[in-house]
Design an enzyme around this catalytic site. Sequence first.
Site, short mmCIF file in Angstrom:
data_model
loop_
_atom_site.label_atom_id
_atom_site.label_comp_id
_atom_site.label_asym_id
_atom_site.label_seq_id
_atom_site.Cartn_x
_atom_site.Cartn_y
_atom_site.Cartn_z
N ASN A 66 0.86 -1.19 0.00
CA ASN A 66 0.00 0.00 0.00
C ASN A 66 0.89 1.23 0.00
O ASN A 66 1.59 1.50 0.99
CB ASN A 66 -0.91 -0.01 1.22
N ASN A 93 4.00 7.11 -10.47
CA ASN A 93 2.85 7.02 -11.36
C ASN A 93 1.53 6.82 -10.63
O ASN A 93 0.49 7.28 -11.09
CB ASN A 93 3.06 5.87 -12.35
N SER A 146 -1.29 15.57 -14.37
CA SER A 146 -2.49 15.54 -15.22
C SER A 146 -2.78 16.94 -15.73
O SER A 146 -2.46 17.93 -15.07
CB SER A 146 -3.69 15.03 -14.41
N TYR A 160 -9.01 16.26 -6.85
CA TYR A 160 -8.08 15.62 -7.79
C TYR A 160 -7.28 16.69 -8.52
O TYR A 160 -6.06 16.62 -8.63
CB TYR A 160 -8.85 14.76 -8.79
N ALA A 161 -7.99 17.70 -9.03
CA ALA A 161 -7.31 18.79 -9.76
C ALA A 161 -6.33 19.52 -8.87
O ALA A 161 -5.19 19.81 -9.27
CB ALA A 161 -8.36 19.76 -10.31
N SER A 163 -4.81 18.37 -6.18
CA SER A 163 -3.68 17.51 -5.82
C SER A 163 -2.65 17.46 -6.95
O SER A 163 -1.44 17.44 -6.70
CB SER A 163 -4.16 16.10 -5.49
#
Length: 275
Positions: A66, A93, A146, A160-161, A163
């Site tokens: 993990n 990744n 991303s 998410y954005a 981070s």
Amino acid sequence: MNRFSGKSVIVTGSSSGIGRATAVLFAKYGAQVTITGRDAGKLEATKKKMLKVMKNPENVCVVVANLTDSDGQDEIVQSALDAFGRIDVLVNNAGANVVDGTFNTDQSTELYHKTFQINFEAVIEMVKKTKNHLIESKGEIVNVSSVAAGPQALAPSPYYAASKAALDQYTRCVALDLILQGVRVNSVSPGVVTSGFLGAMGMSEQVQKQIEENFTSNRACIPAGVCGKPEDIAELIIFLADRKRSSYIIGQSIVADGGTSLVSGLTAQNIQRNN
């Protein structure tokens, strides 16, 4: 074919998608590769693909762990050292768009913590725990970010954005710090990639296929008209990890999105059609 012969590489999130494609490509080019994830079965599938393109089966180290757990991080690093005696490349990744069914800015603080834990904090910890080994080998770090990092907003997935935006800035900061000690740090920023990412968010294969078809049929979403493949991003990661080919690139986030980030609300409109 031996671009990475004698090089020890860690690829996190290697059980599918971009991570798997990257591990296979490193194996093809002669690297000693430590693959890691939480699903032993999927990691075994990655290993089988690697064995098809590599000469020495002993050049694969599989670690079921993990990544968000400190002990898991230690196990990954130590396993790579035990297997290969050194670390030359770290590919951060692993990542996820953690969801709870709320696709707006009302998402819970708990979701924020989970998202940042895998997308940002785990990267920081892996860099810290491999830093001295990478300094010794004059190695490379490649982070996977991303296009969601912006500057365009992604309101359905604000954490998410955020981070990934944090990861981009961290990449720049640590790149400036570590280049003074001979370590290069860069990142890649994929757009829409057919990689199982949507499946990890709980979407069925049918829904995933429909979403991808909607994206590719609308040139305002993906001007190239196609979704990226994991191999497309893996090739870019390999390029950034190869000092002979990218030695003067430091602290950059290279975008590979089929043109998505070039489109704005204004340019998405067909002005000629409206005249």
